[in-house]
Design an enzyme around this catalytic site. Structure first.
Site, PDB file in Angstrom:
ATOM      1  N   CYS A   1      -7.377  43.591  18.195  1.00  0.00           N
ATOM      2  CA  CYS A   1      -7.459  44.853  18.906  1.00  0.00           C
ATOM      3  C   CYS A   1      -8.703  44.915  19.776  1.00  0.00           C
ATOM      4  O   CYS A   1      -9.737  44.389  19.431  1.00  0.00           O
ATOM      5  CB  CYS A   1      -7.488  45.998  17.903  1.00  0.00           C
ATOM      6  SG  CYS A   1      -6.005  46.965  17.985  1.00  0.00           S
TER       7      CYS A   1
ATOM      8  N   GLU B   1      -6.019  51.352  22.333  1.00  0.00           N
ATOM      9  CA  GLU B   1      -4.852  50.541  21.978  1.00  0.00           C
ATOM     10  C   GLU B   1      -4.210  51.017  20.687  1.00  0.00           C
ATOM     11  O   GLU B   1      -4.903  51.496  19.793  1.00  0.00           O
ATOM     12  CB  GLU B   1      -5.298  49.093  21.727  1.00  0.00           C
ATOM     13  CG  GLU B   1      -5.845  48.427  22.940  1.00  0.00           C
ATOM     14  CD  GLU B   1      -6.235  46.980  22.662  1.00  0.00           C
ATOM     15  OE1 GLU B   1      -6.991  46.435  23.457  1.00  0.00           O
ATOM     16  OE2 GLU B   1      -5.791  46.424  21.636  1.00  0.00           O
TER      17      GLU B   1
ATOM     18  N   CYS C   1     -16.455  50.839  20.465  1.00  0.00           N
ATOM     19  CA  CYS C   1     -17.144  50.927  19.181  1.00  0.00           C
ATOM     20  C   CYS C   1     -18.608  50.567  19.399  1.00  0.00           C
ATOM     21  O   CYS C   1     -18.928  49.672  20.164  1.00  0.00           O
ATOM     22  CB  CYS C   1     -16.521  49.969  18.166  1.00  0.00           C
ATOM     23  SG  CYS C   1     -17.279  50.081  16.532  1.00  0.00           S
TER      24      CYS C   1
ATOM     25  N   CYS D   1     -15.874  40.662  17.595  1.00  0.00           N
ATOM     26  CA  CYS D   1     -14.894  41.716  17.878  1.00  0.00           C
ATOM     27  C   CYS D   1     -14.871  42.103  19.359  1.00  0.00           C
ATOM     28  O   CYS D   1     -15.909  42.439  19.933  1.00  0.00           O
ATOM     29  CB  CYS D   1     -15.194  42.940  17.013  1.00  0.00           C
ATOM     30  SG  CYS D   1     -14.131  44.345  17.375  1.00  0.00           S
TER      31      CYS D   1
ATOM     32  N   CYS E   1      -0.909  50.204  13.809  1.00  0.00           N
ATOM     33  CA  CYS E   1      -2.367  50.065  13.789  1.00  0.00           C
ATOM     34  C   CYS E   1      -2.935  51.067  14.792  1.00  0.00           C
ATOM     35  O   CYS E   1      -2.642  50.983  15.986  1.00  0.00           O
ATOM     36  CB  CYS E   1      -2.708  48.628  14.167  1.00  0.00           C
ATOM     37  SG  CYS E   1      -4.459  48.310  14.283  1.00  0.00           S
TER      38      CYS E   1
HETATM   39  N1  SAH Z   1     -14.120  49.266  12.581  1.00  0.00           N
HETATM   40  C1  SAH Z   1     -13.278  49.072  11.460  1.00  0.00           C
HETATM   41  C2  SAH Z   1     -11.815  49.122  11.805  1.00  0.00           C
HETATM   42  C3  SAH Z   1     -11.411  48.431  13.063  1.00  0.00           C
HETATM   43  S1  SAH Z   1     -11.607  46.676  13.069  1.00  0.00           S
HETATM   44  C4  SAH Z   1     -13.633  47.787  10.756  1.00  0.00           C
HETATM   45  O1  SAH Z   1     -14.437  47.024  11.262  1.00  0.00           O
HETATM   46  O2  SAH Z   1     -13.120  47.600   9.657  1.00  0.00           O
HETATM   47  C5  SAH Z   1     -10.250  46.234  12.037  1.00  0.00           C
HETATM   48  C6  SAH Z   1     -10.188  44.782  11.633  1.00  0.00           C
HETATM   49  O3  SAH Z   1     -10.012  43.932  12.771  1.00  0.00           O
HETATM   50  C7  SAH Z   1     -11.480  44.352  10.940  1.00  0.00           C
HETATM   51  O4  SAH Z   1     -11.243  43.823   9.674  1.00  0.00           O
HETATM   52  C8  SAH Z   1     -11.996  43.327  11.890  1.00  0.00           C
HETATM   53  O5  SAH Z   1     -12.658  42.392  11.193  1.00  0.00           O
HETATM   54  C9  SAH Z   1     -10.757  42.764  12.550  1.00  0.00           C
HETATM   55  N2  SAH Z   1     -11.076  42.020  13.761  1.00  0.00           N
HETATM   56  C10 SAH Z   1     -11.926  42.382  14.740  1.00  0.00           C
HETATM   57  N3  SAH Z   1     -12.046  41.396  15.663  1.00  0.00           N
HETATM   58  C11 SAH Z   1     -11.234  40.406  15.267  1.00  0.00           C
HETATM   59  C12 SAH Z   1     -10.931  39.112  15.795  1.00  0.00           C
HETATM   60  N4  SAH Z   1     -11.483  38.670  16.926  1.00  0.00           N
HETATM   61  N5  SAH Z   1     -10.042  38.342  15.127  1.00  0.00           N
HETATM   62  C13 SAH Z   1      -9.473  38.793  13.973  1.00  0.00           C
HETATM   63  N6  SAH Z   1      -9.735  39.984  13.418  1.00  0.00           N
HETATM   64  C14 SAH Z   1     -10.604  40.796  14.049  1.00  0.00           C
HETATM   65 FE1  SF4 Z   2     -16.427  48.150  15.529  1.00  0.00          FE
HETATM   66 FE2  SF4 Z   2     -15.053  45.903  15.880  1.00  0.00          FE
HETATM   67 FE3  SF4 Z   2     -17.078  45.953  14.154  1.00  0.00          FE
HETATM   68 FE4  SF4 Z   2     -14.790  47.262  13.578  1.00  0.00          FE
HETATM   69  S1  SF4 Z   2     -15.019  45.059  13.800  1.00  0.00           S
HETATM   70  S2  SF4 Z   2     -16.906  48.022  13.356  1.00  0.00           S
HETATM   71  S3  SF4 Z   2     -14.190  47.939  15.650  1.00  0.00           S
HETATM   72  S4  SF4 Z   2     -17.237  46.253  16.384  1.00  0.00           S
END
Ligand code: SAH
Ligand code: SF4
Length: 359
Positions: free
Chosen positions: A337, A93, A113, A120, A106
């Site tokens: 995402c 995405e 992952c 997430c 983004c």
């Molecule tokens: N893996 C990296 C970058 C991708 S995730 C990381 O974890 O930082 C990027 C952001 O999306 C992170 O801050 C994560 O906390 C947020 N994120 C993931 N799932 C989410 C959710 N269900 N609601 C809101 N933010 C979310």
């Molecule tokens: Fe991976 Fe999602 Fe955790 Fe970021 S927030 S490290 S994308 S599992």
């Protein structure tokens, strides 16, 4: 015949070596960057300042190929979410978020992952593959030059699918292209790498590139963070905080780290959590970004109540932290995402139908 290389993902430094090996001068690297990333030209035959011999040589050795747009979703507020198909067939995405004075992209760094944070949608899908540098910078190329995008991207955040610091080389190579004056020319403030806390790579990052850093902290102590960000068991909070301090010390100019903190009802959003967080961050130059949890199918978590988010924010501000509460614009296309790919794979399995508007 060996596979042709994709020059879309080559930084200035890599192109310099490439052209040197062809017996060509260094300025060719700048010319090619500009054709691809400033003019959006990926057909060698249109590169008029390359002579025919050179164009033929380039064609025989290389291609310039962005990934393929599989589907586009548009929200009423203007956010555009793209599903992108990689050569392998994997889907990732990217999201374009238009705001008043900027247009943020983004990007994903991996398909899926491996780190399985409990909140997430990407983590819930497991790990599929690393993206190559052309697949990462290719997202920016598509966002700028795809025919339905008339305005240029001003900011890039590595906050899509995947953990950027576990795909280190490709992420650095792509960020170098994003920064270079002969390509997108984005300043260090306009590129943000977000990490769940791969401590040894945080320090290395400061040696390799100057961009903005965001840490997905989400919990103020190891007990809770072990549960919601499991990579914490490998790199606990004290090692993460030390890595952040070392990182900041490696820059001469003043720098801030953004601490991201997702707000999940009844999990990490109490006053006690706020107090511990303020104490933890008291001697780190940072700002705090509170992110309301976005729910997705299969998750039991709920977004924190507005009143809890406000009190949490007010407490941190009273302790002197610059604190923002990210506004969410509904649960549709703006959802976290990883969610759309999750829904798509459910659809493929015949379990579900995508409800979002597709254009
Ligand atoms: N893996 C990296 C970058 C991708 S995730 C990381 O974890 O930082 C990027 C952001 O999306 C992170 O801050 C994560 O906390 C947020 N994120 C993931 N799932 C989410 C959710 N269900 N609601 C809101 N933010 C979310
Ligand atoms: Fe991976 Fe999602 Fe955790 Fe970021 S927030 S490290 S994308 S599992």
């Amino acid at each position: 015949m060996s596979k042709k290389i994709n020059l879309l993902g080559y930084s200035f430094e890599s192109l310099k070596v490439f052209f040197f090996n062809l017996g060509e001068p260094e300025y060719r690297a700048k010319q090619l960057l500009s054709w691809i990333h400033q003019k959006g030209v990926i057909d060698f035959d249109l590169m008029t300042d390359f002579n025919k011999d050179l164009r033929n040589k380039l064609k025989s050795l290389s291609i310039i190929k962005p990934p393929e747009i599989h589907k586009v979703y548009l929200s009423e507020e203007g956010t555009k979410k793209y599903l992108i198909k990689l050569d392998s067939g994997s889907i990732i995405e990217m999201v374009i978020i238009p705001e008043k004075n900027r247009r943020t992209l983004c990007v994903s760094s991996q398909a899926g992952c491996a780190l399985q944070c409990s909140f997430c949608a990407t983590g819930a899908q497991g790990f599929d593959q690393d993206l190559s540098s052309d697949e990462i910078v290719g997202q920016l190329w598509l966002a700028n030059f795809n025919k339905d995008n008339s305005k240029s991207i001003t900011n890039v955040v590595f906050m899509g699918m995947g953990e950027p610091l576990l795909n280190y080389e490709a992420v650095i190579e792509s960020a170098k292209i994003m920064k270079h004056q002969n390509s997108y020319g984005l300043s260090k403030k306009r590129i943000t790498i977000s990490t769940s806390g791969i401590a040894p790579k945080i320090n290395k990052l400061s040696e390799d590139i100057d961009v903005s850093l965001a840490i997905s902290l989400h919990a103020p102590d190891d007990k809770l963070r072990d549960q919601i960000v499991p990579i914490n068991k490998k790199y606990p909070i004290n090692s993460l905080m030390q890595a952040c301090k070392d990182y900041l010390n490696n820059f001469e100019s003043k720098k801030n780290i953004t601490m991201e903190y997702i707000m999940i009802d009844g999990v990490n959003d109490s006053m006690n959590h706020a107090k511990k967080l303020a104490a933890l961050l008291s001697n780190i130059s940072c700002k705090i970004n509170l992110i309301p949890f976005n729910s997705f199918k299969g998750s039991d978590y709920k977004r924190s109540k507005n009143s809890s988010m406000k009190s949490f924010k007010n407490y941190l501000m009273s302790k002197g932290f610059i604190t923002t509460l990210r506004v969410t614009r509904g649960d549709g296309v703006d959802a976290a995402c990883g969610q759309l790919v999750g829904e798509l794979s459910n659809t493929i399995k015949g379990k579900n139908i995508i409800k979002h508007k597709s254009i």
